[in-house]
Write an enzyme that holds these catalytic residues in place. Structure first.
Site, PDB file in Angstrom:
ATOM      1  CG  ASP A 179      -0.193  -0.120   2.530  1.00 20.99           C
ATOM      2  OD1 ASP A 179       0.541   0.827   2.863  1.00 20.99           O
ATOM      3  OD2 ASP A 179      -0.314  -1.159   3.223  1.00 20.99           O
ATOM      4  CD  GLU A 221      20.364 -24.853 -15.472  1.00 21.77           C
ATOM      5  OE1 GLU A 221      19.177 -25.185 -15.368  1.00 21.77           O
ATOM      6  OE2 GLU A 221      21.265 -25.334 -14.752  1.00 21.77           O
TER       7      GLU A 221
END
Ligand code: DGJ
Length: 604
Positions: free
Chosen positions: A405, A485
């Site tokens: 928020d 990777e």
């Protein structure tokens, strides 16, 4: 930063004065509204409801978009017609909550992303709230928003005042895209106080999903070494470094380094810094475990009903932050660590809702002040820590995105969006979050597969594409990766470093509706560079390739797509669009980067 209007109202009977505060932020079409109530009489007054604002829509057909959810599934988009009666979007958990976000949009049924009227209401508050919409017998609609009155009451002695949180309003007659941009700009320019809010964010590696509570100093350094080789900027040590904390059943509240586990913190930080990375630390300052020295020494500091066993959640209890003595103690403990060490980042977590709303520090007729006073205690600690350590990047968190928020964003410019790190799910969570909150506020990480929350397997590139719509980082153990990777992650980090300014500081647009479309696509645009990212969820056999239309470009501007070298006008990209890749495979990621060409290339 704004033009202000104060309207003073006086109720002669009760001798209450109410000042309505309006602040206008013209460049982002925002009005902030709050009120101050003052007792001008000579008797105490109890305030039972103190909404920050209300808004009357009169007669029109409206739909409401709100964002509900649960842990691991925050801010799910839902659009419903406003019907006769009262509809409430709210929290009574003393945090803004996973279940509902304190932000709601109203729109006419024909309003789309790019056209039509819509109104947004967002509370700048991190506690229990209520946004109530009433359609009455004449079909008039009124919305009111503020602190949830069900868990609130405030005693005002003569001469005392009460100030409500602010409600933030914006309007767009150009659809939801413009409304979101208004809120993004407002939050970035007028809410976030951190000097780091608009700076590029460090790409971080967090050890939580890599190790959970089980790690040693050697293991952390091994992960850090691998992270540094791939180009990570910041290493974050999550839960488990303090007290005796080898599981979530113990240790919270004992903010002293567990030397048996990680040795000397200074030495660990030196080790990380020697690898060329900054260091960050996790805390959960509002909580305490019963198995902790803090609880053994101060059992009276927890929130608990007298003569009743407290309700536990994740095995933990909540410290009574409505008690300033508790906040002072926690401030001293945490700031001592931050003063003593070279720490560049802090993740402030909060892993349970409040219940048993009772405080020993207030008399019976003030008990219902406790929930709001708790939030003020959280803000007090946040204020003191961020004022003393402005150079530390604070990230808020609450079991993922349970306290996402504008109240928290005032202190901390980024928030961990969700504990759900599954790439596909994240596109939906980030979609919902994007209606009010800017990309630069959304913590987003690449994690290991099978995903720990859903078990889904997606490619490393898919995961990176989803996480790049946020502050970008990793949350996995890179030591287990093969060279291919590692090379790919290295490329991803270098690529993010290259494009992060457009992502974090450019304008953001949603290009799809991931709840309705078979893909999720979004766009970043800083005026010079336009990036389209997305994930095609499912490959149907023998299907036409889907075109995606770009948004908010300059019609006559020519743009060069960097991979193919093809040149398109803004008009073509917005009306004809670009084709989604046709490659085989579900959850297929895509990226298009367009460079705006100098003016001489532009055509009409
Ligand atoms: C919940 C957070 O959302 C996670 O990222 C992690 O920090 C854990 N808490 C640690 O307990």
């Amino acid at each position: 930063e704004s033009e202000n209007l104060n309207i003073t109202l006086m109720d002669e009977t009760s001798q209450l004065e109410v000042v309505l505060h309006y602040s206008t932020f013209e460049e982002c079409d925002v009005i902030a509204r709050s009120m101050t109530i003052t007792n001008k009489g000579d008797q105490p007054v109890f305030i039972e409801t103190a909404d920050s604002a209300s808004l009357d829509f009169g007669l029109q057909d409206l739909e409401m978009i709100h964002f509900y959810g649960r842990h691991n599934m925050e801010r799910e988009y839902q659009c419903v017609p406003v019907t006769n009666g009262i509809t409430e979007i709210s929290s009574k958990r003393t945090s803004s909550s996973h279940q509902h976000n304190p932000a709601v949009i109203f729109k006419n049924p024909t309003t789309t992303e790019t056209s039509g009227n819509c109104w947004g209401i967002m509370l700048m508050y991190s506690g229990s709230f209520a946004i109530r919409t009433e359609k009455d017998q004449h079909n008039q609609i009124r919305v009111s928003a503020g602190i949830n009155p069900d868990t609130f009451e405030w005693k005002l002695e003569p001469g005392q005042s009460f100030q409500t949180p602010e409600a933030i309003f914006s309007f767009s007659n150009q659809g939801l895209s413009r409304l979101s941009k208004n809120f993004h700009q407002f939050i970035r320019d007028h809410v976030m106080r951190s000097p780091l809010a608009k700076k590029n964010k460090p790409v971080l590696l967090n050890n939580w999903e890599a190790t959970y509570f089980t790690f040693t100093k050697e293991k952390l350094l091994e992960i850090a070494k691998s992270a540094a080789e791939m180009g990570i900027d910041l290493f974050v040590l999550d839960d488990g470094w303090f007290g005796k904390r080898d599981s979530d059943m113990e240790g919270l509240g004992d903010w002293d380094v567990n030397k048996e586990k990680i040795g000397d913190l200074g030495e660990l930080i030196d080790g990380i810094k020697k690898l060329g990375m900054q260091f960050g630390l996790w805390i959960e300052p509002e909580m305490v475990s019963e198995d902790s020295d803090l609880y053994r020494n101060h059992p009276d500091w927890v929130i608990q009903m007298p003569n009743r066993s407290p309700i536990r959640n994740r095995y933990q209890l909540v410290l009574d932050f409505s008690n300033p003595e508790v906040v002072d103690y926690i401030f001293e403990k945490i700031s001592a660590i931050l003063r003593a060490h070279d720490i560049s980042y802090v993740k402030w977590d909060m892993n349970r809702s409040l219940s048993d709303l009772y405080t020993k520090t207030l008399p019976a007729d003030r008990q219902k002040e406790m929930a709001h006073r708790y939030v003020l205690g959280v803000y007090d600690l946040a204020n003191r820590l961020t004022e003393e350590f402005p150079e530390i990047l604070f990230e808020a968190c609450s079991g993922g995105g349970g306290r996402f928020d504008a109240g928290m964003l005032y202190y901390m410019p980024q928030i961990w969006t969700s504990d759900d790190t599954d790439a596909k799910e994240r596109t939906k969570i980030q979609f919902g979050t994007s209606f009010f909150y800017p990309v630069s506020s959304m913590g987003a990480h690449v994690s290991a597969v099978p995903n720990h929350q859903t078990g889904r397997i997606t490619s490393l590139q898919t995961r990176a594409t989803a996480a790049m719509a946020g502050t970008f980082g990793y949350e996995l153990d890179p030591t287990s990766f093969d060279q291919e990777e590692k090379d790919l992650i290295k490329e991803q980090i270098a690529h993010f470093h290259d494009i992060q300014n457009t992502i974090l500081n450019g304008e953001y647009d949603r290009l799809s509706h991931p709840y309705k479309d078979s893909y999720s696509a979004w766009q970043f645009n800083d005026g010079k560079r336009v990036i389209v990212h997305g994930i095609r969820y499912e490959k149907r056999p023998n299907s036409l390739r889907q075109p995606i239309e770009l948004r908010n470009l300059n019609e006559d501007q020519m743009y060069k797509e960097t991979k193919s070298g093809m040149v398109f006008s803004g008009k073509a990209l917005m009306n004809g669009g670009i084709l989604l890749p046709g490659e085989l495979g579900d959850n297929y990621p895509f990226e298009f980067i367009f460079e705006a060409l100098p003016e001489k290339n532009n055509q009409n």
